[in-house]
Design a protein around this motif. Structure first.
Motif, PDB file in Angstrom:
ATOM      1  N   ASN A  61       0.841  -1.199   0.000  1.00 14.68           N
ATOM      2  CA  ASN A  61       0.000   0.000   0.000  1.00 14.68           C
ATOM      3  C   ASN A  61       0.872   1.243   0.000  1.00 14.68           C
ATOM      4  N   LEU A  62       0.660   2.114  -0.981  1.00 11.24           N
ATOM      5  CA  LEU A  62       1.354   3.392  -1.002  1.00 11.24           C
ATOM      6  C   LEU A  62       0.752   4.298   0.067  1.00 11.24           C
ATOM      7  N   PRO A  63       1.564   5.145   0.674  1.00 14.87           N
ATOM      8  CA  PRO A  63       1.038   6.041   1.710  1.00 14.87           C
ATOM      9  C   PRO A  63       0.259   7.207   1.108  1.00 14.87           C
ATOM     10  N   ILE A  64      -0.502   7.859   1.969  1.00  9.65           N
ATOM     11  CA  ILE A  64      -1.202   9.087   1.627  1.00  9.65           C
ATOM     12  C   ILE A  64      -0.913  10.077   2.752  1.00  9.65           C
ATOM     13  N   SER A  65      -0.749  11.340   2.406  1.00  5.12           N
ATOM     14  CA  SER A  65      -0.405  12.341   3.414  1.00  5.12           C
ATOM     15  C   SER A  65      -1.659  13.044   3.936  1.00  5.12           C
ATOM     16  N   GLU A  66      -1.482  13.721   5.051  1.00  3.79           N
ATOM     17  CA  GLU A  66      -2.579  14.516   5.610  1.00  3.79           C
ATOM     18  C   GLU A  66      -3.038  15.563   4.608  1.00  3.79           C
ATOM     19  N   ASP A  67      -2.092  16.210   3.923  1.00  2.00           N
ATOM     20  CA  ASP A  67      -2.451  17.229   2.941  1.00  2.00           C
ATOM     21  C   ASP A  67      -3.239  16.640   1.787  1.00  2.00           C
ATOM     22  N   GLN A  68      -2.882  15.421   1.362  1.00  2.00           N
ATOM     23  CA  GLN A  68      -3.632  14.773   0.287  1.00  2.00           C
ATOM     24  C   GLN A  68      -5.055  14.459   0.737  1.00  2.00           C
ATOM     25  N   ILE A  69      -5.215  14.046   1.992  1.00  2.00           N
ATOM     26  CA  ILE A  69      -6.554  13.795   2.547  1.00  2.00           C
ATOM     27  C   ILE A  69      -7.367  15.084   2.519  1.00  2.00           C
ATOM     28  N   LYS A  70      -6.769  16.170   2.966  1.00  2.00           N
ATOM     29  CA  LYS A  70      -7.475  17.453   3.012  1.00  2.00           C
ATOM     30  C   LYS A  70      -7.885  17.907   1.615  1.00  2.00           C
ATOM     31  N   THR A  71      -7.040  17.636   0.627  1.00  2.00           N
ATOM     32  CA  THR A  71      -7.341  18.023  -0.750  1.00  2.00           C
ATOM     33  C   THR A  71      -8.412  17.133  -1.353  1.00  2.00           C
ATOM     34  N   ALA A  72      -8.353  15.832  -1.058  1.00  2.00           N
ATOM     35  CA  ALA A  72      -9.245  14.862  -1.694  1.00  2.00           C
ATOM     36  C   ALA A  72     -10.662  14.886  -1.131  1.00  2.00           C
ATOM     37  N   LEU A  73     -10.790  15.072   0.172  1.00  2.00           N
ATOM     38  CA  LEU A  73     -12.104  15.041   0.810  1.00  2.00           C
ATOM     39  C   LEU A  73     -12.566  16.459   1.096  1.00  2.00           C
ATOM     40  N   SER A  74     -13.816  16.723   0.842  1.00  2.00           N
ATOM     41  CA  SER A  74     -14.342  18.070   1.038  1.00  2.00           C
ATOM     42  C   SER A  74     -14.307  18.458   2.511  1.00  2.00           C
ATOM     43  N   SER A  75     -14.310  19.752   2.746  1.00  2.00           N
ATOM     44  CA  SER A  75     -14.352  20.257   4.127  1.00  2.00           C
ATOM     45  C   SER A  75     -15.597  19.749   4.841  1.00  2.00           C
ATOM     46  N   GLU A  76     -16.701  19.666   4.105  1.00  2.00           N
ATOM     47  CA  GLU A  76     -17.944  19.176   4.699  1.00  2.00           C
ATOM     48  C   GLU A  76     -17.801  17.709   5.124  1.00  2.00           C
ATOM     49  N   THR A  77     -17.200  16.890   4.269  1.00  2.00           N
ATOM     50  CA  THR A  77     -16.993  15.480   4.618  1.00  2.00           C
ATOM     51  C   THR A  77     -16.103  15.376   5.845  1.00  2.00           C
ATOM     52  N   LEU A  78     -15.006  16.118   5.854  1.00  4.87           N
ATOM     53  CA  LEU A  78     -14.092  16.082   7.007  1.00  4.87           C
ATOM     54  C   LEU A  78     -14.780  16.567   8.276  1.00  4.87           C
ATOM     55  N   ARG A  79     -15.549  17.632   8.157  1.00  5.20           N
ATOM     56  CA  ARG A  79     -16.262  18.171   9.317  1.00  5.20           C
ATOM     57  C   ARG A  79     -17.260  17.143   9.860  1.00  5.20           C
ATOM     58  N   ASN A  80     -18.024  16.512   8.960  1.00  4.62           N
ATOM     59  CA  ASN A  80     -19.004  15.512   9.388  1.00  4.62           C
ATOM     60  C   ASN A  80     -18.327  14.314  10.052  1.00  4.62           C
ATOM     61  N   LEU A  81     -17.231  13.856   9.472  1.00  7.09           N
ATOM     62  CA  LEU A  81     -16.503  12.733  10.067  1.00  7.09           C
ATOM     63  C   LEU A  81     -15.947  13.102  11.436  1.00  7.09           C
ATOM     64  N   ALA A  82     -15.365  14.287  11.533  1.00  6.67           N
ATOM     65  CA  ALA A  82     -14.800  14.723  12.819  1.00  6.67           C
ATOM     66  C   ALA A  82     -15.888  14.791  13.882  1.00  6.67           C
ATOM     67  N   GLN A  83     -17.056  15.300  13.519  1.00  3.59           N
ATOM     68  CA  GLN A  83     -18.165  15.355  14.474  1.00  3.59           C
ATOM     69  C   GLN A  83     -18.614  13.958  14.863  1.00  3.59           C
ATOM     70  N   SER A  84     -18.720  13.074  13.878  1.00  2.00           N
ATOM     71  CA  SER A  84     -19.132  11.702  14.166  1.00  2.00           C
ATOM     72  C   SER A  84     -18.151  11.005  15.099  1.00  2.00           C
ATOM     73  N   PHE A  85     -16.865  11.244  14.876  1.00  2.00           N
ATOM     74  CA  PHE A  85     -15.832  10.590  15.672  1.00  2.00           C
ATOM     75  C   PHE A  85     -15.573  11.291  17.005  1.00  2.00           C
ATOM     76  N   GLY A  86     -16.031  12.540  17.125  1.00  2.00           N
ATOM     77  CA  GLY A  86     -15.782  13.278  18.353  1.00  2.00           C
ATOM     78  C   GLY A  86     -14.340  13.738  18.485  1.00  2.00           C
ATOM     79  N   VAL A  87     -13.720  14.055  17.346  1.00  2.00           N
ATOM     80  CA  VAL A  87     -12.347  14.551  17.371  1.00  2.00           C
ATOM     81  C   VAL A  87     -12.296  15.915  16.705  1.00  2.00           C
ATOM     82  N   ASP A  88     -11.245  16.640  16.971  1.00  2.00           N
ATOM     83  CA  ASP A  88     -11.011  17.925  16.334  1.00  2.00           C
ATOM     84  C   ASP A  88     -10.789  17.687  14.843  1.00  2.00           C
TER      85      ASP A  88
END
Length: 115
Positions: A61-88
């Protein structure tokens, strides 16, 4: 305990270095991103096809960086996931960068996405 409670525990475990139930996390990530096909599509559209192919394939498995995650997933998706997980929201890209390759790999046995 509900699904979100369980996911919060999983993310808490990930943050504290305990073993993580990758399939449970994968289920939530994929559900929020339009299923496995949706997240693969988002990552491919962001130019991460090589990484995604390596996770689905049977090799390393090739790695993926935090910046690539931020670019690939929308802010809304990240926000919803963070809320669901209870993390910042700032912690979520690190968690996904560490665990997403394994989640996709686990969800695609024998090098193929489920039909």
């Amino acid at each position: 305990m509900g699904l979100l409670d369980g996911l919060q525990n999983i993310v808490g475990d990930a943050l504290s270095g305990k073993p993580v139930d990758l399939m449970a996390v994968a289920g939530q990530v994929f559900q929020n991103a339009g299923g496995l096909d949706g997240i693969v599509s988002q990552l491919n559209q962001a130019g991460l096809g090589e990484q995604v192919s390596s996770w689905i394939g049977t090799g390393s498995n090739l790695p993926i960086s935090e910046d690539q995650i931020k670019t690939a997933l929308s802010s809304e998706t990240l926000r919803n996931l963070a809320q669901s997980f209870g993390v910042d929201m700032n912690q979520l890209p690190q968690i996904l960068a560490e665990h997403l390759p394994k989640m996709v790999d686990t969800a695609s046995p024998n090098g193929a996405l489920p039909s």
